[in-house]
Design a protein around this motif. Structure first.
Motif, PDB file in Angstrom:
ATOM      1  N   VAL A 209      71.306  93.087  35.274  1.00  0.00           N
ATOM      2  CA  VAL A 209      70.071  93.346  34.522  1.00  0.00           C
ATOM      3  C   VAL A 209      69.429  94.656  34.960  1.00  0.00           C
ATOM      4  O   VAL A 209      69.007  95.475  34.119  1.00  0.00           O
ATOM      5  N   LEU A 210      69.323  94.874  36.255  1.00  0.00           N
ATOM      6  CA  LEU A 210      68.711  96.119  36.732  1.00  0.00           C
ATOM      7  C   LEU A 210      69.507  97.334  36.268  1.00  0.00           C
ATOM      8  O   LEU A 210      68.928  98.369  35.913  1.00  0.00           O
ATOM      9  N   LYS A 211      70.827  97.231  36.275  1.00  0.00           N
ATOM     10  CA  LYS A 211      71.655  98.336  35.794  1.00  0.00           C
ATOM     11  C   LYS A 211      71.361  98.609  34.323  1.00  0.00           C
ATOM     12  O   LYS A 211      71.175  99.764  33.921  1.00  0.00           O
ATOM     13  N   GLU A 212      71.298  97.565  33.524  1.00  0.00           N
ATOM     14  CA  GLU A 212      71.045  97.743  32.095  1.00  0.00           C
ATOM     15  C   GLU A 212      69.665  98.328  31.830  1.00  0.00           C
ATOM     16  O   GLU A 212      69.493  99.192  30.950  1.00  0.00           O
TER      17      GLU A 212
ATOM     18  N   TYR B  80      69.277  90.863  25.581  1.00  0.00           N
ATOM     19  CA  TYR B  80      70.144  90.773  26.765  1.00  0.00           C
ATOM     20  C   TYR B  80      69.725  89.674  27.741  1.00  0.00           C
ATOM     21  O   TYR B  80      70.233  89.629  28.861  1.00  0.00           O
ATOM     22  N   ASN B  81      68.755  88.807  27.336  1.00  0.00           N
ATOM     23  CA  ASN B  81      68.358  87.667  28.182  1.00  0.00           C
ATOM     24  C   ASN B  81      67.978  88.123  29.596  1.00  0.00           C
ATOM     25  O   ASN B  81      68.245  87.453  30.584  1.00  0.00           O
ATOM     26  N   TRP B  82      67.280  89.254  29.673  1.00  0.00           N
ATOM     27  CA  TRP B  82      66.971  89.832  30.986  1.00  0.00           C
ATOM     28  C   TRP B  82      66.143  88.894  31.863  1.00  0.00           C
ATOM     29  O   TRP B  82      66.371  88.808  33.071  1.00  0.00           O
ATOM     30  N   THR B  83      65.157  88.245  31.274  1.00  0.00           N
ATOM     31  CA  THR B  83      64.205  87.500  32.119  1.00  0.00           C
ATOM     32  C   THR B  83      64.800  86.224  32.710  1.00  0.00           C
ATOM     33  O   THR B  83      64.131  85.548  33.500  1.00  0.00           O
TER      34      THR B  83
ATOM     35  N   ARG C 238      59.593  93.665  38.171  1.00  0.00           N
ATOM     36  CA  ARG C 238      60.216  94.567  37.197  1.00  0.00           C
ATOM     37  C   ARG C 238      60.929  93.798  36.084  1.00  0.00           C
ATOM     38  O   ARG C 238      60.969  94.258  34.938  1.00  0.00           O
ATOM     39  N   ILE C 239      61.504  92.661  36.404  1.00  0.00           N
ATOM     40  CA  ILE C 239      62.148  91.827  35.389  1.00  0.00           C
ATOM     41  C   ILE C 239      61.124  90.917  34.721  1.00  0.00           C
ATOM     42  O   ILE C 239      61.096  90.771  33.484  1.00  0.00           O
TER      43      ILE C 239
END
Length: 829
Positions: free
Chosen positions: A268-271, A392-395, A406-407
């Motif tokens: 996720v952090l990369k994206e 992208y379902n980040w959370t 940050r997320i």
């Protein structure tokens, strides 16, 4: 009387007895000795011939005769072309030669003090003669003159149109070269390793992001820290990274994308870091352009970079979050699409499809209504902030560390245990996005500023109108979604030319971008239009004036300008994307990419400004419906003033297949050299070179899904006319039995003044364009080649294959290319 017989002294005959007017020999000699001075004052070589060559030579044997020379140049050329002025000595001994311009627009002569000189033909609006004189001087200083006239015609597109193509390569016209400059993952900071391109790379805060998009070139002064409007060999490229192709960013593609799954935090952090903006130093040497890894000016701005708010919404409760309880600060920028280069040398990036990144749980409407009232739900729905897990379902990923939000900031679901004003969670975080963000590329320590006076929407760039001293400047914007609007912001402050070179560039932005009037466009069927002000307290923009939404103040109007535009009755358009202003005329162009919802009748019925709805059948099977291929609309402000509240308009060109119905679809008469679909990127050549003067070149880029069965996305060059240069056509739309006819205002058919210049590789979008000030280097972005593929099904090898066969399994990468003419001339003309 005198006595003739009076004696006199000896007489040797030296007595003048000739009473005629014939010249004396002494006079002839004196004249001969002063001949040089006489000729230098304009007497021609014919005077010398009058006295007789042999006699004069006998009087001064060391004196040279006047040089006889010929001079020539082309009878006619087009603007932007190099012109050779050629001289030749046919007799005599040459001492000096010089070319002097005698009439017409001034040009810079190269090698003016020689027999052969050159100049670049200037931009002109109509055929214009330029006069020159070749002055040749003999050894004794005798000068003769020979005149030459060259007629300069307006610029023309000087290349053969590139054919449509499905190949996996960037194709440009013969005589042009393509260089790949800056690719996804390229290292920006010193010590960062080369990009492996196998999904293992990290640290994108110091690498090029993905999905290169809107872009501007800023020349660097000799100091290397300040702007130069003319430096074409060293500068800063500033570009957006709109989105990601997540399948190629990880070794085997992303994991945990579906609802109920958990994403790995590192993925996720990369994206997230692959989004945002790059500032990268570039230089041109003998081998061409390259970027400077480790430059002190290199910078990545990501969704984590600190930002600040300015203008009427700064500090308003609509911006309160746990990170910024007073609503003045934020973190980062996301889904940055188009852009704008400000006249005071800053870069503005536009936040477009930001709404999709936010999570809202199933019961959030109820929670939100309870905490903030139904207005909040209405506003969220109007901006597409529905119930969803978020892009992208980040959370779903765990926090990187305790207290690291940050997320978490992408979860806009109301936490009922927190303060109702939003200072304890991120219920208002979506209100922090959808703005124009101003960046000073020359100060890597500066904080980007979100300019709230320009409104909140799916911003598709911001283009300044012509800057005229003493006149309030305008900035034009599109809201990229079906049925949305075209806007302009007019500053409260009249332009002062000195601000173009001010040292504190963001302070100049404060001056022009933080106070003014936001307008939205209404197009009338007769070709007229109005700019409708979005000002609280005027008309229906009051707490009780509009039944759908009760506006509280100007901050509310700007944060929810879509609702305000609805209220005042703006014209719903077919996805307004990039805006561009003709630097010579001030006319504004806007790409209307397409609209699958457009129909002959009903809520999305055709109208004069959006007159087509039709069925497009694909070669590969299936069909698309609506305004499938899009169009480019343009408007001219009343009195050509950026302060105007009225305008006239027409459609510059309708996208269409060459063979489509000419009466109702291919209204612009496109053929195989210039047919296109889904115009998106739009830009005029810079006025710092001939291609951007008098009759400037306009560049159109496509983001197409309707014509990709025939060709990859493309870029075209155009020399457009003026609003009103065409005619009115009756256009009938027919879809699924419904039919309607409207009168469309169609510009003059482009013909040869519109040509396909570039076709991109497989699966790409062509988006983002800028140039060096001299116009000899054109920078273009190629976004998401190989879209739809994954590590197990790689659908493009670009850019690794641009100059040869790529190794097996090479993943595609978004990248910036440089296009240059092999002869070093201005691109396109």
């Amino acid at each position: 009387m005198t006595d003739p017989m009076q004696p006199v002294a000896y007489d040797d005959g030296d007595i003048d007895t000739n009473s005629t007017a014939n010249p004396h020999l002494n006079d002839i000699i004196a004249t001969r000795l002063s001949r040089r001075a006489t000729l230098r004052h304009g007497v021609s070589a014919m005077t010398a011939a009058f006295f007789g060559g042999a006699l004069l030579a006998g009087c001064d044997e060391e004196d040279n005769e006047a040089v006889t020379a010929t001079a020539s140049g082309p009878n006619a050329v087009t603007g932007g072309r190099m012109v050779m002025l050629t001289g030749a000595v046919t007799s005599g001994t040459l001492s000096n030669a010089a070319w002097v311009q005698t009439s017409g627009p001034a040009v810079a002569l190269t090698n003016a003090n020689s027999l052969n000189a050159s100049f670049r033909a200037p931009a002109v609006a109509a055929a214009t003669p330029l006069g020159f004189r070749l002055e040749t001087t003999s050894g004794d200083g005798v000068t003769t003159n020979t005149a030459v006239t060259v007629t300069v015609n307006p610029i023309a597109l000087d290349f053969t149109a590139v054919p449509k193509s499905l190949a996996d390569v960037v194709a440009v016209p013969a005589g042009y070269d393509v260089t790949v400059l800056y690719r996804l993952g390229d290292p920006l900071a010193a010590g960062v390793s080369a990009y492996a391109n196998n999904g293992t790379d990290s640290n994108f805060a110091q690498r090029a992001g993905d999905h290169h998009d809107g872009m501007s070139y800023f020349g660097l002064a000799a100091t290397g820290t300040a702007p130069s409007a003319s430096n074409s060999t060293r500068g800063l490229l500033v570009m957006n990274h709109e989105n990601i192709t997540e399948s190629y960013l990880h070794p085997n593609g992303p994991t945990g994308l579906s609802a109920g799954s958990v994403r790995p935090t590192a993925e996720v952090l990369k994206e997230m870091e692959c989004h945002g903006v790059s500032v990268v130093e570039v230089t041109r040497g003998s081998a061409g352009w390259s970027y400077v890894q480790g430059s002190s000016l290199n910078r990545r701005i990501t969704p984590f970079t600190p930002t600040s708010f300015s203008g009427p919404v700064a500090g308003n409760a609509l911006l309160f979050t746990a990170f910024s309880p007073n609503g003045t600060a934020g973190r980062g920028t996301i889904n940055n699409c188009a852009n704008g280069m400000m006249p005071w040398m800053t870069y503005c990036t536009a936040e477009e499809n930001w709404a999709g990144y936010f999570r809202r749980d199933a019961d959030d409407n109820a929670r939100r209504s309870a905490a903030l009232g139904t207005k909040s739900v209405t506003a969220f729905n109007r901006y597409g902030l529905g119930i969803r897990i978020g892009n992208y379902n980040w959370t779903s990923a765990a926090a990187p560390a305790a207290g690291d939000t940050r997320i978490a900031k992408f979860n806009a679901t109301v936490d009922a245990s927190k303060a109702a004003n939003g200072t304890g969670d991120y219920r208002n975080e979506p209100n922090q996005y959808g703005w124009i963000v101003e960046i000073d590329p020359f100060d890597p320590n500066s904080t980007p500023r979100k300019r709230t006076a320009l409104g909140r929407m799916n911003h598709e760039g911001v283009c300044p109108g012509r800057m005229i001293a003493g006149v309030k400047p305008a900035f034009y914007m599109g809201d990229d979604a079906q049925g949305e609007y075209i806007y302009k912001f007019v500053s409260n402050t009249a332009w002062a030319a000195a601000d173009a070179t001010a040292a504190n560039r963001l302070a100049v932005g404060d001056k022009y971008l933080d106070a003014g009037t936001l307008y939205v466009a209404r197009f009338a069927a007769d070709g007229s239009g109005q700019w409708l002000p979005l000002v609280f307290g005027q008309g229906v923009l009051t707490p009780t004036g509009y039944p759908t939404y009760a506006f509280a103040d100007q901050a509310d109007v700007l944060t929810h300008c879509r609702l305000a535009a609805d209220a005042v009755g703006a014209t719903r358009m077919d996805r307004p994307e990039w805006t561009a202003v003709n630097p010579a005329t001030g006319e504004m162009y806007c790409t209307l990419t397409n609209n699958s919802s457009r129909r002959p009748t009903g809520a999305n019925a055709v109208d004069a400004a959006n007159p087509r709805a039709y069925v497009d059948t694909k070669v590969t099977g299936g069909s698309s419906t609506g305004n499938v291929n899009g169009h480019v609309i343009r408007l001219r402000e009343t009195n050509d003033s950026t302060e105007a509240t009225g305008f006239t308009w027409d459609v510059y060109a309708f996208g269409a297949e060459a063979g489509a119905d000419a009466a109702n679809i291919n209204l612009s008469g496109l053929d195989a050299t210039n047919d296109f679909s889904s115009p998106d990127g739009l830009w005029f050549s810079e006025p710092t070179n001939t291609a951007g003067q008098a009759t400037p070149v306009m560049w159109i880029q496509t983001d197409d899904g309707a014509y990709t069965d025939v060709t990859n996305c493309m870029m075209l060059a155009a020399i457009p006319g003026r609003v009103g240069d065409g005619s009115t056509k009756s256009v009938t739309s027919t879809v699924q039995g419904a039919s309607a006819t409207v009168q469309a205002r169609v510009g003059k058919a482009p013909g040869a003044s519109l040509k396909r210049f570039l076709v991109g590789p497989k699966g790409c979008e062509i988006t983002g364009i800028t140039s060096s000030p001299d116009g000899t280097s054109l920078f273009v972005n190629i976004q998401h080649p190989g879209e739809g593929g994954d590590p197990q099904n790689i659908t493009s090898n670009w850019p690794a294959n641009q100059t040869g066969t790529a190794a097996a399994g090479v993943r595609p990468r978004s990248a910036t290319i440089v296009i240059a003419k092999a002869d070093g001339g201005i691109v396109g003309i």
